[in-house]
Structure formats: C-alpha cells, structure tokens
Motif scaffolding. Structure first.
Motif, PDB file in Angstrom:
ATOM      1  N   ARG A  98      40.835  80.184  12.743  1.00 51.39           N
ATOM      2  CA  ARG A  98      40.023  81.005  13.615  1.00 51.39           C
ATOM      3  C   ARG A  98      39.376  81.977  13.253  1.00 51.39           C
ATOM      4  NH1 ARG A  98      39.579  78.018  18.685  1.00 51.39           N
ATOM      5  NH2 ARG A  98      40.161  79.846  19.859  1.00 51.39           N
ATOM      6  N   VAL A 101      41.289  87.884  18.129  1.00 49.63           N
ATOM      7  CA  VAL A 101      42.684  87.484  18.437  1.00 49.63           C
ATOM      8  C   VAL A 101      43.338  88.871  18.905  1.00 49.63           C
ATOM      9  CG1 VAL A 101      43.814  87.627  16.446  1.00 49.63           C
ATOM     10  CG2 VAL A 101      44.863  86.364  18.291  1.00 49.63           C
ATOM     11  N   ASP A 137      36.487  76.105  20.972  1.00 53.90           N
ATOM     12  CA  ASP A 137      36.229  77.230  20.901  1.00 53.90           C
ATOM     13  C   ASP A 137      36.693  78.419  22.246  1.00 53.90           C
ATOM     14  OD1 ASP A 137      34.886  79.486  19.326  1.00 53.90           O
ATOM     15  OD2 ASP A 137      33.173  79.486  20.925  1.00 53.90           O
ATOM     16  N   GLU A 138      37.606  77.552  23.075  1.00 49.72           N
ATOM     17  CA  GLU A 138      37.857  78.236  24.162  1.00 49.72           C
ATOM     18  C   GLU A 138      38.852  79.233  23.958  1.00 49.72           C
ATOM     19  OE1 GLU A 138      40.665  75.986  26.715  1.00 49.72           O
ATOM     20  OE2 GLU A 138      39.374  74.302  25.733  1.00 49.72           O
ATOM     21  N   ALA A 139      39.327  80.133  24.850  1.00 49.36           N
ATOM     22  CA  ALA A 139      40.355  81.166  24.476  1.00 49.36           C
ATOM     23  C   ALA A 139      41.636  80.570  24.631  1.00 49.36           C
ATOM     24  CB  ALA A 139      40.331  82.481  25.358  1.00 49.36           C
ATOM     25  N   GLY A 194      37.124  85.794  26.728  1.00 48.60           N
ATOM     26  CA  GLY A 194      37.147  85.033  25.571  1.00 48.60           C
ATOM     27  C   GLY A 194      38.143  85.177  24.383  1.00 48.60           C
ATOM     28  N   SER A 195      38.811  86.369  24.384  1.00 50.31           N
ATOM     29  CA  SER A 195      39.700  86.551  23.231  1.00 50.31           C
ATOM     30  C   SER A 195      40.724  85.798  23.298  1.00 50.31           C
ATOM     31  CB  SER A 195      39.908  88.003  23.175  1.00 50.31           C
ATOM     32  OG  SER A 195      38.947  88.712  23.173  1.00 50.31           O
ATOM     33  N   ASP A 196      41.232  85.065  22.180  1.00 55.25           N
ATOM     34  CA  ASP A 196      42.566  84.731  22.095  1.00 55.25           C
ATOM     35  C   ASP A 196      43.639  85.761  22.306  1.00 55.25           C
ATOM     36  OD1 ASP A 196      41.645  81.991  21.188  1.00 55.25           O
ATOM     37  OD2 ASP A 196      41.478  82.540  19.416  1.00 55.25           O
ATOM     38  N   ASN A 233      36.599  83.289  12.834  1.00 57.47           N
ATOM     39  CA  ASN A 233      35.469  84.097  13.800  1.00 57.47           C
ATOM     40  C   ASN A 233      35.797  84.276  15.012  1.00 57.47           C
ATOM     41  OD1 ASN A 233      33.721  83.432  11.423  1.00 57.47           O
ATOM     42  ND2 ASN A 233      33.283  81.257  12.012  1.00 57.47           N
ATOM     43  N   LYS A 234      37.286  84.156  15.481  1.00 57.48           N
ATOM     44  CA  LYS A 234      37.618  84.410  16.629  1.00 57.48           C
ATOM     45  C   LYS A 234      37.996  85.684  16.724  1.00 57.48           C
ATOM     46  CE  LYS A 234      37.854  82.420  20.239  1.00 57.48           C
ATOM     47  NZ  LYS A 234      36.970  82.433  21.410  1.00 57.48           N
ATOM     48  N   TYR A 273      46.765  81.962  11.649  1.00 53.82           N
ATOM     49  CA  TYR A 273      45.789  82.019  12.686  1.00 53.82           C
ATOM     50  C   TYR A 273      44.328  81.966  11.954  1.00 53.82           C
ATOM     51  CZ  TYR A 273      42.756  83.751  16.416  1.00 53.82           C
ATOM     52  OH  TYR A 273      41.679  83.810  17.103  1.00 53.82           O
ATOM     53  N   LYS A 274      44.063  83.053  11.106  1.00 50.47           N
ATOM     54  CA  LYS A 274      42.698  83.293  10.555  1.00 50.47           C
ATOM     55  C   LYS A 274      42.314  81.833   9.567  1.00 50.47           C
ATOM     56  CE  LYS A 274      41.959  87.368  11.932  1.00 50.47           C
ATOM     57  NZ  LYS A 274      40.826  87.847  12.556  1.00 50.47           N
TER      58      LYS A 274
END
Length: 203
Positions: free
Chosen positions: A59, A64, A36-38, A111-113, A61-62, A55-56
């Motif tokens: 990820r 970006v 879950d890290e960026a 915390g954002s990609d 729920n992240k 990507y989606k």
C-alpha cells in the motif's frame, strides 16, 4: 536528560536500527491483491515494528494512521513510526477511548487505512479488545491481518514477547484477505480476529 533521550534521540536510533535490519534481510511477501478502499489492519503488539514494511510493500500510495497509546512509550513509537511514514491517532481502549474511536472512524470515512494492535498497549498478550470490533462495525470497514515471521530474531522478556528480527536472515511477511465482521456478535468477532492473527504468529 533521560526523558530528552527517550523522546528526541531514541526514535531516530530505532528508525535507523530497523532500516538496517530490514535492508539486510531477504523479504518474502505473501499478499493478496487489495482494492483501493480503506481497511483496518490488525497486528499483535509484539510484532508491531515489522509491520510498516509489510504494509508499505502493498500500500505504498495509501495513507495509514496507527492507533498509538498516550503514554511515554506511545510517544516514542509515534515519533519512530512517523519516520517510517505512519501517522498516529493517539489514544487506546483504556485512555481516551471514545475520542479515539470517533477519530479513527473519521479517518476511515475519509479514505485512510488505520492500523491497530488489538492486544495493546498493555495486554494481555494475544487478546483482542472490543475497540477494533466497534471500529470495524461502526465504520463498515473490513479487517486485514498482518504478521511477520523472521528466520532469526530476538524475543524480549516483555508482556508482549516483543520480536526484533536479526540481520542477514529472511522475513516472511503475511497479509490476509479482507474480512467482513459486520454481521458477527462482538465475542464472535474477537475470536475470529484472534484465530486469523494466530495463524502466522510467533508464540
């Protein structure tokens, strides 16, 4: 009127076009399991339009944020990607470099990609600019490589040989394991990123 079309109409046209294309293609994902890290996600400029879907799928729920240039083409991309759920960090290695470097590192620390095309916005094709290495090493974030390979596609006569998949085919989406480049010299890191990006690239 031309500028109005480019900035207000074209992003929606591109959005619905890519949604249609990807809805009609079989999608095969070659993805590792990521923590879950960026991360810093890198892709070639010519493969850019496929990567929100890549990507989606992994990820969803992240958050970006993509580094997008300050020119008018960047404005079109920014609006199109916002419709696809990708926020923008405006700037490039040639314009607003220091500001975008600081902004990008702050996004990673929060915390954002982030997503970067290391050969954008003007090439040369398949080159890796210093910025992606600086961001990775100053933020301590690992690099993840994204590629896509459609079975059928159009390839445009632009500097980046931009690829647009055709409908009713298959698209293989590739996502690498995270790479730590913190201990590499800048030229070593650039060569390493290019080598990994070329593995599944359309020439």
């Amino acid at each position: 009127m031309k500028l109005f079309f480019k900035l207000k109409i074209l992003p929606y046209f591109l959005y619905f076009l890519v949604r249609l294309i990807y809805a009609t293609n079989k999608k095969v994902y070659h993805h590792p399991k990521l923590d879950d890290e960026a991360y810093i996600f890198v892709m070639w400029h010519g493969d850019l339009l496929s990567q929100p879907f890549n990507y989606k799928a992994q990820r969803a729920n992240k958050v970006v944020k993509g580094m997008i240039s300050l020119n008018k083409d960047g404005e079109i991309l920014s609006k199109t990607f916002s419709l696809l759920g990708i926020e923008a960090i405006r700037g490039s290695s040639s314009k607003g470099a220091a500001k975008v470097l600081i902004s990008t590192i702050k996004e990673i620390k929060s915390g954002s990609d982030v997503a970067i095309t290391p050969d954008g916005p003007r090439g040369p094709r398949f080159s890796v600019a210093n910025g992606v290495v600086a961001i990775a090493q100053k933020s301590g974030s690992k690099v993840v490589v994204l590629n896509s390979k459609p079975s059928k596609y159009w390839q445009f006569d632009s500097w980046d040989k931009f690829v647009l998949p055709k409908p009713f085919g298959k698209i293989d989406f590739y996502m690498s394991e995270p790479y730590d480049i913190s201990n590499l010299q800048i030229d070593e890191a650039k060569d390493f990123i290019k080598e990994k990006l070329m593995v599944h690239s359309i020439k």
